[in-house]
Design a protein around this motif. Structure first.
Motif, PDB file in Angstrom:
ATOM      1  N   GLU A  45       0.862  -1.176   0.000  1.00 56.99           N
ATOM      2  CA  GLU A  45       0.000   0.000   0.000  1.00 56.99           C
ATOM      3  C   GLU A  45       0.895   1.222   0.000  1.00 56.99           C
ATOM      4  O   GLU A  45       2.087   1.131   0.299  1.00 56.99           O
ATOM      5  CB  GLU A  45      -0.925  -0.024   1.226  1.00 56.99           C
ATOM      6  CG  GLU A  45      -0.167  -0.076   2.549  1.00 56.99           C
ATOM      7  CD  GLU A  45      -1.036  -0.448   3.729  1.00 56.99           C
ATOM      8  OE1 GLU A  45      -1.907  -1.317   3.575  1.00 56.99           O
ATOM      9  OE2 GLU A  45      -0.823   0.136   4.803  1.00 56.99           O
ATOM     10  N   ARG A 111      -6.584  -1.820   6.194  1.00 54.15           N
ATOM     11  CA  ARG A 111      -5.744  -1.938   5.000  1.00 54.15           C
ATOM     12  C   ARG A 111      -6.626  -1.966   3.765  1.00 54.15           C
ATOM     13  O   ARG A 111      -7.666  -2.616   3.755  1.00 54.15           O
ATOM     14  CB  ARG A 111      -4.912  -3.211   5.088  1.00 54.15           C
ATOM     15  CG  ARG A 111      -4.072  -3.216   6.356  1.00 54.15           C
ATOM     16  CD  ARG A 111      -2.715  -3.817   6.298  1.00 54.15           C
ATOM     17  NE  ARG A 111      -2.103  -3.858   5.012  1.00 54.15           N
ATOM     18  CZ  ARG A 111      -1.701  -5.008   4.428  1.00 54.15           C
ATOM     19  NH1 ARG A 111      -1.876  -6.156   5.007  1.00 54.15           N
ATOM     20  NH2 ARG A 111      -1.114  -4.970   3.264  1.00 54.15           N
ATOM     21  N   PRO A 112      -6.224  -1.276   2.715  1.00 54.52           N
ATOM     22  CA  PRO A 112      -7.043  -1.254   1.501  1.00 54.52           C
ATOM     23  C   PRO A 112      -7.014  -2.606   0.799  1.00 54.52           C
ATOM     24  O   PRO A 112      -6.049  -3.367   0.924  1.00 54.52           O
ATOM     25  CB  PRO A 112      -6.366  -0.184   0.645  1.00 54.52           C
ATOM     26  CG  PRO A 112      -4.950  -0.179   1.107  1.00 54.52           C
ATOM     27  CD  PRO A 112      -4.993  -0.499   2.569  1.00 54.52           C
ATOM     28  N   ALA A 120     -11.737  -4.482   1.671  1.00 52.65           N
ATOM     29  CA  ALA A 120     -10.529  -4.092   2.402  1.00 52.65           C
ATOM     30  C   ALA A 120     -10.447  -4.907   3.687  1.00 52.65           C
ATOM     31  O   ALA A 120     -11.437  -5.471   4.152  1.00 52.65           O
ATOM     32  CB  ALA A 120     -10.597  -2.609   2.739  1.00 52.65           C
TER      33      ALA A 120
END
Length: 146
Positions: A45, A111-112, A120
């Motif tokens: 990320e 977290r994406p 996510a």
């Protein structure tokens, strides 16, 4: 459009640091020619943080248990810094064989999803262990959120 990201770690002893990433961290790798080895990384990320100047970038690797990571590094005689509770995660620094330091943290933030994934990952539940210190980084870092 985008197919990945490529990070560079500069080192005064690149052979030792490459061996560390290959043999200790067990990262997959390919020989890119000319003495360069390119290592595969886990899902990643990127975040944008406020700063006083541009062109300053940091690389952190994430783990699911920072204390277990430190224990594994000790088995390889690799030094890690004390764990710091930064709010967004539990942070340590591993000292690479070439002398550089690399941040490793156990994230507490959501977290994406990876591109193409449907959802996510939610933020993990906070974990506090005896070695954790609050607010150990520079004041500049405290203003940042991960």
């Amino acid at each position: 459009m985008l197919i990945g990201a490529h990070s560079v770690i500069y080192s005064t002893n690149p052979d030792a640091d490459r061996a560390f990433l290959r043999d200790v961290m067990k990262l997959t790798n390919v020989d890119a020619g000319g003495g360069y080895i390119v290592f595969g990384l886990p899902p990643s990320e990127v975040a944008i943080h406020p700063a006083d100047k541009n062109n300053t970038h940091e690389l952190y690797l994430m783990c699911d248990d920072v204390e277990a990571f430190i224990g594994e590094m000790k088995e390889h005689n690799i030094s890690c810094g004390s764990v710091q509770d930064e709010g967004w995660g539990l942070l340590t620094q591993v000292t690479l064989p070439g002398g550089g330091k690399l941040g490793i943290y156990q994230p507490r933030h959501a977290r994406p999803a990876a591109p193409g994934a449907k959802t996510a990952k939610k933020a993990p539940k906070p974990v506090t262990k005896g070695r954790v210190r609050k607010g150990g980084r520079k004041a500049q870092s405290k203003a940042r959120t991960r």
